[in-house]
Design an enzyme around this catalytic site. Sequence first.
Site: not given
Length: 444
Positions: A285, A306, A420
């Site tokens: 951010e 793995h 948003k």
Amino acid sequence: MIKLDITQAQISAQEMAALESQAVAAQEALENGTCAGNDFLGWLHLPSTITAQFITEVQDCAERLRRNCDTIVVAGIGGSYLGARAVIEALNNSFQWLTNKGENPDILFAGNNIGEDYLYELTQYLRDRKFGVINISKSGTTTETALAFRLLKKQCEEQRGKEVARQVIVAITDARRGAARTTADKEGYTSFVIPDNVGGRFSVLTPVGLLPIAVAGFDITKLIQGAAAMEEATATGVPYEQNICMQYAAARNILYRNGKKIEIIANYQPKLHYISEWWKQLYGESEGKENKGIFPAAVDLTTDLHSMGQWIQEGERSIFETVLSIEEPEHKLLFPSDDENLDGLNFLAGKRVDQVNKMAELGTQLAHVDGGVPNLRISVPRLNEYYLGQLIYFFEKACGISGLILGVNPFNQPGVEAYKKNMFALLGKPGYEKETEAIQQRIR
């Protein structure tokens, strides 16, 4: 003190020296408040300015919650919960759900997603619990957190009564404005202030992180002391070569300019998983702007060797690795001998499990460096409050310096508003009629 080792970073001394002036200038800009985003520098000297009275207020509130609750739900998203969760998960017994004898409340987290199943299952679990809520939101209108808090507030009041709910719901919010502040004042909740000059991802050492950590039973005084020690160790006047915040910031930017666009933070201690999650938000951010920025990724080793080990070893050479290493674990466990030795591991008999882990770490580093993956290593003496405080402040300050070297404002996040706006338009929120019409035309 925690230490930084860049000897395996595949960076020359000349490259590091060439970036010294930029790193020093970035640190000075932070200290002088002359950088972009200078209205969000409240975290910079927070550790050394926290008062004993403030700590007492947080601890008193935490103790009241601990006395009256067997479960606390922390409602928050992003920086409003990741820092607290990182510290709590790092210090908790890994099997706390089975071993908790009631000494400390269980700490649960909500308001960080919109998963209907998650919220339903949470509310069902809480039906038989004496729970309280720490609601963390500057505005009180962040969708994920506001939705969860509405559900939790109603359930707490119905189960425990309005008067008890008023005692076990705490608001951490803006000092003067916003829906969460209005609700806290109206209901009479105990409240703490999120400082205006501290952004969410830098807020671990404010009530945002300190109250949940204290409720979980951990020593916030030592956490703050560790951060203050790192503040002093990386202050203005500490030479570039000795200042690990400047060194880390410089090394990251050199590697980025050399084509390493992805930083993988790797740990060999499962308890550090949420430290990595917090770090991802802090750097992603802060630096991901203007089509710039290192992409932050994380792996838990040796587990992910793995699954991701092949890609890290032989995939595209656009990555570098930063290893978080805990020098001394809290417990001692020896590898046992076995008469039949069917697994062929008797050569390890009598060795500490951590010695095996450390050799896995060293062997992996050697393999990755040979495979063209530059390696940085952050060495933490022990996993406790003091050293986590050091680590948190180290990453925060290095992030500010690194972002300024990169040429972006490390303290804003303009891009997070895009989704948003679309979400509100799709949900038909009042005031978004034009956006709703435009989106409907796009998706027809």
